[in-house]
Design an enzyme around this catalytic site. Structure first.
Site, PDB file in Angstrom:
ATOM      1  N   GLY A  46       0.831  -1.194   0.000  1.00  0.00           N
ATOM      2  CA  GLY A  46       0.000   0.000   0.000  1.00  0.00           C
ATOM      3  C   GLY A  46       0.867   1.245   0.000  1.00  0.00           C
ATOM      4  O   GLY A  46       2.018   1.210   0.440  1.00  0.00           O
ATOM      5  N   GLN A  51       3.106   9.852   1.125  1.00  0.00           N
ATOM      6  CA  GLN A  51       4.407   9.174   1.195  1.00  0.00           C
ATOM      7  C   GLN A  51       5.305   9.522   0.007  1.00  0.00           C
ATOM      8  O   GLN A  51       6.507   9.281   0.048  1.00  0.00           O
ATOM      9  CB  GLN A  51       4.221   7.656   1.288  1.00  0.00           C
ATOM     10  CG  GLN A  51       3.570   7.228   2.606  1.00  0.00           C
ATOM     11  CD  GLN A  51       3.418   5.731   2.678  1.00  0.00           C
ATOM     12  OE1 GLN A  51       2.452   5.184   2.182  1.00  0.00           O
ATOM     13  NE2 GLN A  51       4.390   5.051   3.268  1.00  0.00           N
ATOM     14  N   CYS A  94       6.236  -0.155   7.183  1.00  0.00           N
ATOM     15  CA  CYS A  94       5.818   1.023   6.432  1.00  0.00           C
ATOM     16  C   CYS A  94       6.985   1.464   5.559  1.00  0.00           C
ATOM     17  O   CYS A  94       8.122   1.526   6.035  1.00  0.00           O
ATOM     18  CB  CYS A  94       5.436   2.136   7.407  1.00  0.00           C
ATOM     19  SG  CYS A  94       4.914   3.657   6.601  1.00  0.00           S
ATOM     20  N   LEU A  95       6.695   1.776   4.292  1.00  0.00           N
ATOM     21  CA  LEU A  95       7.770   2.208   3.389  1.00  0.00           C
ATOM     22  C   LEU A  95       8.401   3.519   3.881  1.00  0.00           C
ATOM     23  O   LEU A  95       9.530   3.824   3.512  1.00  0.00           O
ATOM     24  CB  LEU A  95       7.229   2.384   1.970  1.00  0.00           C
ATOM     25  CG  LEU A  95       6.732   1.090   1.299  1.00  0.00           C
ATOM     26  CD1 LEU A  95       6.095   1.403  -0.046  1.00  0.00           C
ATOM     27  CD2 LEU A  95       7.886   0.096   1.131  1.00  0.00           C
ATOM     28  N   HIS A 136      -4.210   1.207   7.751  1.00  0.00           N
ATOM     29  CA  HIS A 136      -2.854   1.769   7.807  1.00  0.00           C
ATOM     30  C   HIS A 136      -2.725   2.948   6.827  1.00  0.00           C
ATOM     31  O   HIS A 136      -2.202   4.006   7.180  1.00  0.00           O
ATOM     32  CB  HIS A 136      -1.852   0.649   7.478  1.00  0.00           C
ATOM     33  CG  HIS A 136      -0.421   1.073   7.393  1.00  0.00           C
ATOM     34  ND1 HIS A 136       0.562   0.519   8.189  1.00  0.00           N
ATOM     35  CD2 HIS A 136       0.216   1.984   6.600  1.00  0.00           C
ATOM     36  CE1 HIS A 136       1.729   1.073   7.880  1.00  0.00           C
ATOM     37  NE2 HIS A 136       1.554   1.964   6.914  1.00  0.00           N
ATOM     38  N   GLU A 137      -3.229   2.754   5.596  1.00  0.00           N
ATOM     39  CA  GLU A 137      -3.067   3.799   4.573  1.00  0.00           C
ATOM     40  C   GLU A 137      -3.977   5.003   4.844  1.00  0.00           C
ATOM     41  O   GLU A 137      -3.561   6.150   4.643  1.00  0.00           O
ATOM     42  CB  GLU A 137      -3.338   3.233   3.174  1.00  0.00           C
ATOM     43  CG  GLU A 137      -2.424   2.083   2.745  1.00  0.00           C
ATOM     44  CD  GLU A 137      -0.941   2.395   2.870  1.00  0.00           C
ATOM     45  OE1 GLU A 137      -0.556   3.576   2.770  1.00  0.00           O
ATOM     46  OE2 GLU A 137      -0.171   1.447   3.100  1.00  0.00           O
ATOM     47  N   HIS A 140      -2.476   7.303   7.196  1.00  0.00           N
ATOM     48  CA  HIS A 140      -1.482   8.213   6.593  1.00  0.00           C
ATOM     49  C   HIS A 140      -2.132   9.524   6.146  1.00  0.00           C
ATOM     50  O   HIS A 140      -1.524  10.590   6.242  1.00  0.00           O
ATOM     51  CB  HIS A 140      -0.837   7.576   5.355  1.00  0.00           C
ATOM     52  CG  HIS A 140       0.365   6.740   5.651  1.00  0.00           C
ATOM     53  ND1 HIS A 140       1.487   7.231   6.263  1.00  0.00           N
ATOM     54  CD2 HIS A 140       0.633   5.425   5.380  1.00  0.00           C
ATOM     55  CE1 HIS A 140       2.402   6.263   6.371  1.00  0.00           C
ATOM     56  NE2 HIS A 140       1.900   5.152   5.854  1.00  0.00           N
TER      57      HIS A 140
HETATM   58 ZN   LIG Z   1       2.792   3.268   5.823  1.00  0.00          ZN
END
Ligand SMILES: [Zn+2]
Length: 176
Positions: A46, A51, A94-95, A136-137, A140
């Site tokens: 995701g 991000q 998480c990226l 999670h997304e 963000h």
């Molecule tokens: Zn993340």
């Protein structure tokens, strides 16, 4: 299509609340293509627009298994409209917080409403990994990170680690 650089802790942009998208135009369409490519390349399941530095409410998700063809899904202005009482725990990463993983407990299923990339309203019932990824997304988009769901002690430790690494990089030293 192009890869976009992914911002990481302690970049303050990660704490921004993203704004709603008013219009789906070519520029947004291009960003979505780039986000899908960036997510697949990372690889991740995701990615939220913030991000890649864009504070707008769009995210891409792909929970296809490694041996399956890619199945990217696009969520514009997503909203969670129902959360299950039942909860599930996943080890999340998480990226934007590379190489850090922690168990997070969240509602096991969610009902989410969003526009697709053509502006069509869709509602989905997500379970399992997809339910976790969506929560999670969407977090963000509100400036919330998965480390906000773990103990303060662990969170402070990981934030400090990334602050130190950023400072070392800023000092021109190599991070080994
Ligand atoms: Zn993340």
């Amino acid at each position: 299509m192009a890869l976009r650089p992914i911002i990481t802790l302690p970049d303050p942009k990660l704490r921004l609340v993203s704004r709603k998208i008013e219009r789906i135009d070519d520029l947004l369409s291009r960003l979505i293509d780039d986000m899908i490519e960036t997510m697949h390349e990372a690889p991740g399941v995701g990615l939220a627009a913030i991000q890649v530095g864009e504070p707008i409410r769009v995210l891409v998700v792909d929970v296809a298994k490694k041996d399956e063809p890619p199945q990217p899904q696009v969520f514009v202005n997503p909203e969670i409209v129902w959360l299950s009482e039942e909860r599930a725990t996943y080890e999340e990463g998480c990226l934007s917080i590379p190489e850090y993983y922690a168990e997070v407990e969240r509602p096991a299923s969610v009902r989410a409403r969003a526009l697709d990339r053509d502006g069509k309203l869709r509602e989905i019932l997500a379970e399992g990994l997809l339910a976790t990824v969506l929560q999670h997304e969407i977090d963000h988009l509100d400036g919330v990170l998965f480390i906000d769901h773990i103990s303060k002690l662990k969170r402070d430790r990981v934030i400090k680690k990334f602050q130190k690494a950023a400072k070392r990089a800023g000092d021109g030293q190599h991070v080994l």
